[in-house]
Design an enzyme around this catalytic site. Structure first.
Site, short mmCIF file in Angstrom:
data_model
loop_
_atom_site.label_atom_id
_atom_site.label_comp_id
_atom_site.label_asym_id
_atom_site.label_seq_id
_atom_site.Cartn_x
_atom_site.Cartn_y
_atom_site.Cartn_z
N TYR A 154 1.24 7.05 21.35
CA TYR A 154 0.33 5.88 20.62
C TYR A 154 -0.37 5.35 21.93
O TYR A 154 -1.27 4.84 21.58
CB TYR A 154 1.39 5.01 20.25
N ILE A 189 2.44 -6.27 13.55
CA ILE A 189 1.67 -7.03 12.40
C ILE A 189 2.72 -6.56 11.41
O ILE A 189 3.15 -4.91 11.14
CB ILE A 189 0.39 -6.20 11.94
N GLN A 248 1.52 -12.99 28.45
CA GLN A 248 2.90 -12.80 29.13
C GLN A 248 3.00 -12.46 30.92
O GLN A 248 1.97 -12.07 30.76
CB GLN A 248 3.73 -12.71 28.06
P1 NAP Z 1 0.20 1.32 8.21
O1 NAP Z 1 0.26 0.30 6.87
O2 NAP Z 1 1.08 2.85 8.01
O3 NAP Z 1 -1.48 1.76 7.11
C1 NAP Z 1 -2.41 2.62 8.07
C2 NAP Z 1 -2.70 3.78 6.79
O4 NAP Z 1 -3.27 4.99 7.36
C3 NAP Z 1 -2.16 3.98 5.20
O5 NAP Z 1 -2.18 4.54 4.20
C4 NAP Z 1 -1.63 5.68 6.72
O6 NAP Z 1 -1.19 6.80 4.65
C5 NAP Z 1 -3.10 6.02 6.58
N1 NAP Z 1 -2.66 7.21 7.06
C6 NAP Z 1 -2.46 8.19 8.11
N2 NAP Z 1 -2.26 9.11 8.66
C7 NAP Z 1 -4.21 9.34 8.26
C8 NAP Z 1 -4.63 9.93 8.13
N3 NAP Z 1 -4.44 11.36 8.72
N4 NAP Z 1 -6.17 10.49 7.46
C9 NAP Z 1 -6.35 9.20 6.70
N5 NAP Z 1 -5.45 7.72 6.33
C10 NAP Z 1 -4.08 8.22 7.02
O7 NAP Z 1 -0.50 1.22 9.21
P2 NAP Z 1 -1.48 -0.39 10.02
O8 NAP Z 1 -0.10 -1.50 10.63
O9 NAP Z 1 -2.04 -1.06 8.59
O10 NAP Z 1 -1.50 0.24 10.68
C11 NAP Z 1 -3.74 -0.06 11.11
C12 NAP Z 1 -4.00 0.36 12.21
O11 NAP Z 1 -3.63 -0.84 13.07
C13 NAP Z 1 -3.39 1.49 12.59
O12 NAP Z 1 -4.34 2.13 13.72
C14 NAP Z 1 -1.90 1.39 13.84
O13 NAP Z 1 -2.40 1.40 14.88
C15 NAP Z 1 -2.97 -0.26 14.46
N6 NAP Z 1 -1.86 -0.94 14.70
C16 NAP Z 1 -1.00 -1.41 13.79
C17 NAP Z 1 0.05 -2.37 14.76
C18 NAP Z 1 1.02 -3.03 13.69
O14 NAP Z 1 1.87 -3.70 14.04
N7 NAP Z 1 1.02 -2.72 12.37
C19 NAP Z 1 -0.24 -3.62 15.65
C20 NAP Z 1 -1.07 -2.94 16.42
C21 NAP Z 1 -2.30 -1.45 16.19
P3 NAP Z 1 0.35 7.35 4.92
O15 NAP Z 1 1.04 5.56 4.81
O16 NAP Z 1 0.33 8.11 3.94
O17 NAP Z 1 0.39 7.78 6.67
#
Ligand code: NAP
Length: 248
Positions: A154, A189, A248
């Site tokens: 990641y 988040i 931090q």
């Molecule tokens: P999330 O709620 O899990 O949403 C991610 C979405 O991407 C889900 O609908 C997922 O589908 C979909 N996905 C997974 N594999 C895929 C593929 N091969 N093709 C198309 N769609 C796909 O996560 P989120 O927290 O909103 O994250 C969104 C972005 O922000 C990500 O890139 C994550 O790394 C980044 N981010 C998140 C956080 C956090 O704390 N939440 C922090 C930093 C960065 P499924 O549910 O079916 O897998």
């Protein structure tokens, strides 16, 4: 005037979390939306939420690992709305494993979605945006800037997205394209990616000096700024929204 009047935004991973909140927020500000995700059923609540407020939206099935599906998703957006001028790469997964325990399969699984998926998204965004310009928004993370021992792939992918963003922004500038490319670096988040175990959420909240965890809308509002012309002088830059985590 609404902040995204005249914008058509294609958002990957838009059926959940940050992508879904951004789709809804962008539509509130006048953008037409192409909701992209693997699962149409899961996307239907986001599509309905946008339609309920009079927004214009379509769903396009997109597995970000498959380049041909990127071509189809852009075609769907262009044939419905005439053009796409905002692309947000939000699809992502978080596979656990440190550098000793992680299998090569898990490494590839992680990078095929987060990094390869973002590469295809940026590449095909350029094909679609280069004539008239627009904004590309890549989701990196605090873990694209600092490490986490239990998320080796990641961190590798998010770090690569951070610098892919800068390379693409420079290419756009030198090519005379009016395309801006920026990355967002959220702290933790509350979305399905992080889960809903109250003990774990409390532990994570304590890592953030601000004292609470972010919500998807906190990132959607930053994405809104980057999608709009308000950010016209921002490109190749990293936008940290992390409750002070990296201070931090
Ligand atoms: P999330 O709620 O899990 O949403 C991610 C979405 O991407 C889900 O609908 C997922 O589908 C979909 N996905 C997974 N594999 C895929 C593929 N091969 N093709 C198309 N769609 C796909 O996560 P989120 O927290 O909103 O994250 C969104 C972005 O922000 C990500 O890139 C994550 O790394 C980044 N981010 C998140 C956080 C956090 O704390 N939440 C922090 C930093 C960065 P499924 O549910 O079916 O897998």
């Amino acid at each position: 005037m609404k902040r995204l009047e005249g914008k058509v935004a294609l958002i990957s991973g838009a059926s959940s979390g940050i992508g879904a909140a951004s789709a809804i927020r962008f539509a509130e500000e006048g953008a037409k939306i192409v909701i992209c995700d693997i699962d149409e059923m899961k996307a239907s609540s986001v599509v309905q939420a946008i339609q309920a407020t009079g927004g214009e939206v379509i769903f396009a099935r997109l597995d970000v690992r498959d380049e041909s599906q990127w071509i189809s998703a852009f075609q769907a957006g262009v044939s419905k709305f005439g053009f796409v001028n905002v692309v947000m790469n939000s699809a992502g997964i978080a596979v656990t494993g440190n550098v000793e325990t992680m299998s090569f399969d898990d490494w590839n699984k992680e990078l095929s979605v987060n990094l390869n998926g973002t590469f295809f998204g940026v590449k095909h965004a350029f094909k679609n945006l280069r004539k008239k310009g627009g904004s590309i928004i890549n989701l990196s993370s605090i873990e694209g800037i600092v490490g986490h021992p239990e998320y080796a792939a990641y961190c590798a992918g998010k770090g690569a997205i951070r610098n892919l963003t800068k390379s693409a922004a420079l290419h756009a500038g030198r090519s005379g394209y009016k395309i801006r490319v920026n990355s967002i670096h959220p702290g933790y988040i509350v979305t399905p990616m992080v889960g809903n175990d109250p003990v774990e959420l409390e532990r994570l909240a304590k890592l953030h000096p601000i004292g609470f965890l972010g919500e998807a809308i906190d990132i959607a509002n930053m994405a809104l700024f980057l999608a709009s012309d308000e950010s016209r002088f921002a490109t190749g830059a990293e936008f940290v929204v992390d409750g002070g985590f990296l201070a931090q």
